[in-house]
Write a protein that holds these residues in place. Structure first.
Motif, mmCIF file in Angstrom:
data_model
loop_
_atom_site.group_PDB
_atom_site.id
_atom_site.type_symbol
_atom_site.label_atom_id
_atom_site.label_comp_id
_atom_site.label_asym_id
_atom_site.label_seq_id
_atom_site.Cartn_x
_atom_site.Cartn_y
_atom_site.Cartn_z
ATOM 1 N N VAL A 50 0.913 -1.256 0.021
ATOM 2 C CA VAL A 50 -0.030 -0.008 -0.047
ATOM 3 C C VAL A 50 0.950 1.112 0.018
ATOM 4 O O VAL A 50 2.032 1.231 0.660
ATOM 5 C CB VAL A 50 -1.115 0.071 1.141
ATOM 6 C CG1 VAL A 50 -2.006 -1.164 1.170
ATOM 7 C CG2 VAL A 50 0.055 0.123 2.646
ATOM 8 N N LEU A 130 0.896 -3.217 -7.573
ATOM 9 C CA LEU A 130 0.284 -2.011 -7.239
ATOM 10 C C LEU A 130 0.369 -0.791 -8.449
ATOM 11 O O LEU A 130 1.205 -0.677 -9.022
ATOM 12 C CB LEU A 130 1.444 -1.186 -6.466
ATOM 13 C CG LEU A 130 0.838 -0.122 -5.700
ATOM 14 C CD1 LEU A 130 -0.172 -0.386 -4.703
ATOM 15 C CD2 LEU A 130 2.070 0.622 -4.463
ATOM 16 N N GLN A 138 -4.390 2.931 2.696
ATOM 17 C CA GLN A 138 -4.081 1.775 3.447
ATOM 18 C C GLN A 138 -5.083 0.571 3.457
ATOM 19 O O GLN A 138 -5.187 -0.126 4.321
ATOM 20 C CB GLN A 138 -3.372 2.119 4.813
ATOM 21 C CG GLN A 138 -4.368 2.631 5.794
ATOM 22 C CD GLN A 138 -3.716 2.808 7.101
ATOM 23 O OE1 GLN A 138 -3.555 3.893 7.518
ATOM 24 N NE2 GLN A 138 -3.659 1.644 7.826
ATOM 25 N N TYR A 139 -5.889 0.535 2.196
ATOM 26 C CA TYR A 139 -6.858 -0.244 2.053
ATOM 27 C C TYR A 139 -6.925 -0.945 0.831
ATOM 28 O O TYR A 139 -6.328 -0.151 -0.534
ATOM 29 C CB TYR A 139 -8.111 0.178 2.751
ATOM 30 C CG TYR A 139 -8.778 1.174 1.719
ATOM 31 C CD1 TYR A 139 -9.457 1.049 0.538
ATOM 32 C CD2 TYR A 139 -8.713 2.706 1.999
ATOM 33 C CE1 TYR A 139 -9.975 1.925 -0.314
ATOM 34 C CE2 TYR A 139 -9.187 3.572 1.033
ATOM 35 C CZ TYR A 139 -9.893 3.276 0.078
ATOM 36 O OH TYR A 139 -10.284 4.277 -0.563
ATOM 37 N N LEU A 140 -7.417 -2.173 0.429
ATOM 38 C CA LEU A 140 -7.730 -2.729 -0.811
ATOM 39 C C LEU A 140 -9.333 -2.554 -0.725
ATOM 40 O O LEU A 140 -10.150 -3.005 -0.087
ATOM 41 C CB LEU A 140 -7.318 -4.088 -0.592
ATOM 42 C CG LEU A 140 -5.964 -4.760 -0.454
ATOM 43 C CD1 LEU A 140 -5.741 -5.877 -0.529
ATOM 44 C CD2 LEU A 140 -4.989 -3.621 -1.314
ATOM 45 N N THR A 588 0.003 0.035 8.397
ATOM 46 C CA THR A 588 1.444 0.462 7.589
ATOM 47 C C THR A 588 2.504 0.832 8.797
ATOM 48 O O THR A 588 3.487 1.654 8.333
ATOM 49 C CB THR A 588 1.397 1.462 6.601
ATOM 50 O OG1 THR A 588 0.758 2.559 7.322
ATOM 51 C CG2 THR A 588 0.345 0.947 5.602
#
Length: 646
Positions: A50, A130, A138-140, A588
Motif C-alpha cells: 500500500v 500496485l 491503506q486499504y484494498l 502500515t
C-alpha cells in the motif's frame, strides 16, 4: 498527553522484547509427538503493498507455520514488468515487512517475496501488483454487486479456489427481524468474491430462512482437506444454490401470520466454495420437534420453553478438530433453555453425522447444561489432549459429544477464551451473565470450570452487562485486562486476579485488534481504532475508516477483523457507506516483532470461522500474545495443497 503516552508505550515495547532473537519466535516449542498434526490451509505469502502519504510503499507478507526454522526473506520490485530488483541488502530475518522508499509513483510496480532457507533462495508466489499512480491509501477496495435493498453484513474468508490466498464470503442482509419480534423478512443472500471484486456466485437461502443475526450462521472452511474451502449453513425449501438449482420445494411457504417460520422441513447443506453448487443436503439436527414437522405453539413450548420461536430459532455454529486431525462442522440450536449441538464430518463427498449433545436428553447430568449458552461460542483444546472442545457460554462440551463441565451460571451475551493469564497453566474464559446477582461477570479455568473470581451485578441493574472485552491493554499488569460495557452493574477494569486497576474502563467494549506494532492490543469500535491511555484512563483514536460503516446495529462491528494479509497483525474489513464496496484496511505502522501468521494458529483460525455467528466476538489465539509473552509454540500443523481442478 498523547506524547507522554507514546513515550510510555515505547518504553514498554523495549521491556516486552523476548529474551531471544525474534526470528526464532514460533519455532522453539515443539508439540508433543503424541499429539497429531492438524490439517490446515496451505497459505501463500499474503503479500500486500500500500502506498503511504509520503510516497513510500509498505510491503507486508506472511511467515507460515510450515516454514522451516530460521526462514528469511528477500523482497523484489518489478516496475512496468521490467527485471525485478531486490530491495533488501541482506535477507530479512526479524520482521515480515519492508518499506520501499524508492518506488516511483508514475510506474506500475509488482512486489514478490522469496523465502531464503539455509542460504538458498526459493521461488516466490504470485506478486502483488500496485498500479501506476495508485492513490495513497491503506486499504484494498473490493467492488461489490450489492443487490437492491440489501446491506453488506458479516464476512468470512476461505481459500475457495486453492491458490493459497483468501476469498471473501459475505452475508448480504435484506430486511430482517429479531427472533423475539414478529414481522416478515426478505430472503438472506450469500455471495463469494475474489479480492479483485470478481463475483463467484450468489446463494439465496429463500423465504423459508428468516433474516437476522440469530438464523444464518454460515461456516467457511476446508472441511474435507482437498485444499479448497466449502460453505455450510442451514437451508430450507426454496434455497437456490450458486448454480441456480433449488433445494426442496420451490413453492413452499412456511411463514406464519407473524412472519415466523415454525414448521416445515429444515436442512443442512454443504456448498462448493468455488461454484456455490450444493454438494450434499440432509435433515437439520435437531428438528424443532422430535416427532412432528408442524408442531403447535404449545408443543414447541414443551420442547424449547416458548412457542413463538424465541428459543427454538436461536442458532450457533462452529468448526472444531474433534479428532485432533481434521475439521468437523458443529451446528447448534438453542441456548436460553434446551441446547443441542450436532457434529458432522464432510469426507470424500459424504456428509456423516458424528454425535449429538442434547441438554434435555441422554444421561441425567446433561440437564446441568440447559440454559448455559451465549449468543456466541468459542472452540479450542481446553484439556490439552490435542482435540477441540466447544466453549458453549457457561459450559463446555467435550470433543466426544459429552458434557465436560457446566458452571450453571447461565446465559450471557459475550465471552472471551484464550490464555488470558499467562502465569496460570492452561487457558481461561472471561464470561458475562444475565440476571445472576453474584456473577454478572466471571473468570474461570477453561479445563475444569473452576471459578477464579466473579463480580456481582448491582441490584439496580437486573439485566446484567450486555458486552465484555478481554485484551492486554495495560503493560503494567501481566496478562489480559477485562471489563464490561457501561451499565450492567459490573464496574471497573480488572486484571487477571480480579483486582480493580481503574474505576474508568474503556468505553469501547467491542473488538480488539493488533494494529500499531507493539504487543498490546488496540480497541476497535465501530469504524475507529483507539489506544488505551493507562495513565489517564482514557482512549486515544489512532485510526478511522473514513467513509465506511459498521454493521449489526448497536453491536457496531466490522464485517470481519482477522489476520488475512501481510504480517501477523490484523486487518479490519468494513463496508462503505454507499454499500458498493468492502475496504480491507491493513496497518502500515512498523513493528519490531515477527510471528507466524495468526491464521496458522488453530484456535485463532477457528475463531475467525465462528466470528460471524450471532453477536460477533473478536478472535483470540491459543497462546498469550501480549507484553511479557513467551515465544509462542510452533503450530503443530500440516498444509495440503489443492487437488487438481476446481
Amino acid at each position: 498527553m498523547m506524547i507522554a503516552v507514546q513515550n510510555a508505550i515505547s518504553l514498554f515495547r523495549c521491556l516486552a522484547r523476548p529474551i531471544m532473537p525474534l526470528w526464532m519466535a514460533g519455532f522453539l516449542v515443539i508439540a508433543p509427538a503424541a499429539v497429531a498434526r492438524r490439517q490446515m490451509e496451505n497459505l501463500g505469502r499474503g503479500v500486500v503493498a500500500v502506498r503511504q502519504d509520503d510516497g513510500k510503499v509498505f510491503v507486508g507478507w506472511r511467515l507460515l507455520g510450515t516454514d522451516p526454522a530460521g526462514t528469511a526473506f528477500n523482497v523484489y520490485r518489478s516496475a512496468n514488468n521490467q527485471t525485478a530488483v531486490k530491495l533488501n541488502a541482506t535477507p530479512i530475518q526479524t520482521v515480515t515487512y519492508l518499506v520501499d522508499a524508492s518506488a516511483r509513483l508514475e510506474e506500475g510496480n509488482s512486489y514478490s517475496v522469496r523465502p531464503v532457507v539455509k542460504g538458498k533462495e526459493l521461488s516466490a508466489g504470485p506478486p502483488f501488483v500496485l498500479p501506476a499512480n495508485s492513490p495513497a491509501r491503506q486499504y484494498l477496495a473490493v467492488p461489490l454487486q450489492t443487490p437492491e435493498r440489501t446491506i453488506p453484513n458479516d464476512v468470512s474468508v476461505g481459500d475457495l479456489d486453492g491458490d493459497g490466498e483468501y476469498e471473501i464470503v459475505i452475508h448480504m442482509a435484506p430486511r430482517g427481524r429479531d427472533n423475539s419480534r414478529g414481522g416478515f423478512t426478505d430472503p438472506p443472500l450469500l455471495q463469494a468474491y475474489k479480492l479483485d471484486g470478481t463475483l463467484l456466485w450468489t446463494i439465496s437461502l429463500g423465504r423459508n430462512i428468516r433474516e437476522g443475526a440469530h438464523y444464518t450462521q454460515f461456516m467457511v472452511y476446508d472441511l474435507d482437506g482437498d485444499g479448497r474451502a466449502e460453505v455450510a449453513c442451514k437451508t430450507a425449501d426454496g434455497t437456490v444454490d450458486g448454480k441456480g438449482r433449488v433445494i426442496g420445494d420451490p413453492d413452499a411457504d412456511w411463514r406464519n401470520a407473524n412472519g415466523h417460520i415454525l414448521s416445515g422441513p429444515e436442512f443442512l447443506t454443504i456448498f462448493d466454495g468455488w461454484t456455490g453448487a450444493a454438494l450434499a443436503t440432509t435433515n437439520y439436527i435437531p428438528p424443532r420437534h422430535p416427532t412432528k414437522r408442524d408442531p403447535t405453539p404449545e408443543e414447541l413450548r414443551q420442547v424449547w420453553g416458548d412457542g413463538n420461536g424465541n428459543r427454538s430459532e436461536r442458532y450457533l455454529a462452529c468448526i472444531a478438530y474433534l479428532d485432533g486431525k481434521r475439521p468437523s462442522l458443529v451446528m447448534c440450536r438453542g441456548y436460553y433453555a434446551r441446547s443441542v449441538l450436532a457434529a458432522w464430518n464432510w469426507r470424500e463427498g459424504k456428509l456423516k453425522h458424528v454425535w449429538t449433545f442434547d441438554s434435555d436428553a441422554g444421561p441425567p447430568e446433561n440437564r446441568a447444561y440447559r440454559g448455559q449458552g451465549n449468543h456466541n461460542l468459542s472452540v479450542g483444546d481446553v484439556d490439552k489432549d490435542g482435540k477441540d472442545e466447544i466453549v458453549y457460554g457457561a459450559c463446555v462440551i467435550d470433543h466426544n459429544g459429552k458434557g465436560l463441565y457446566s458452571t450453571r451460571l447461565g446465559h450471557g451475551d459475550a465471552m472471551h477464551f484464550s490464555d488470558l493469564d499467562p502465569d496460570r497453566p492452561g487457558l481461561e474464559v472471561f464470561d458475562i451473565q444475565e440476571r445472576v446477582d453474584d456473577a454478572g461477570a466471571h473468570f474461570r479455568d477453561a479445563r475444569t470450570g473452576k471459578i477464579l473470581w466473579k463480580k456481582p451485578t448491582a441490584q439496580d441493574e437486573p439485566e446484567g452487562p450486555g458486552r465484555a472485552m478481554a485484551a492486554d491493554i495495560d503493560p503494567r499488569y501481566r496478562g489480559a485486562e477485562m471489563w464490561t460495557s457501561n451499565g450492567g452493574g459490573v464496574e471497573g477494569l480488572f486484571n487477571t486476579r480480579g483486582e480493580v486497576i481503574s474505576q474508568r474502563p474503556p468505553r469501547s467494549c467491542n473488538f480488539g485488534v493488533w494494529w500499531d506494532g507493539d504487543l498490546l492490543r488496540e480497541l476497535l469500535n465501530g469504524i475507529r481504532i483507539s489506544k488505551w491511555d493507562w495513565v489517564n484512563s482514557s482512549e486515544q483514536t489512532i485510526f478511522e475508516a473514513v467513509d465506511c460503516a459498521s454493521i449489526n446495529g448497536s453491536k457496531a462491528t466490522p464485517a470481519l477483523c482477522a489476520d488475512i494479509l501481510g504480517d501477523w497483525r490484523e486487518e479490519g474489513i468494513w463496508r462503505t457507506r454507499d454499500n458498493r464496496e468492502l475496504r480491507i484496511y491493513t496497518t502500515t505502522i512498523p513493528t519490531e516483532h515477527r510471528f507466524v501468521t495468526l491464521m496458522h494458529d488453530p484456535q485463532y483460525r477457528l475463531s475467525v470461522a465462528w466470528q460471524n455467528v450471532a453477536y460477533n466476538q473478536p478472535p483470540h489465539p491459543g497462546f498469550y500474545l501480549g507484553v511479557g509473552m513467551r515465544p509462542p509454540p510452533r503450530p503443530n500443523i500440516t498444509a495440503r495443497q489443492a487437488l487438481a481442478g476446481k
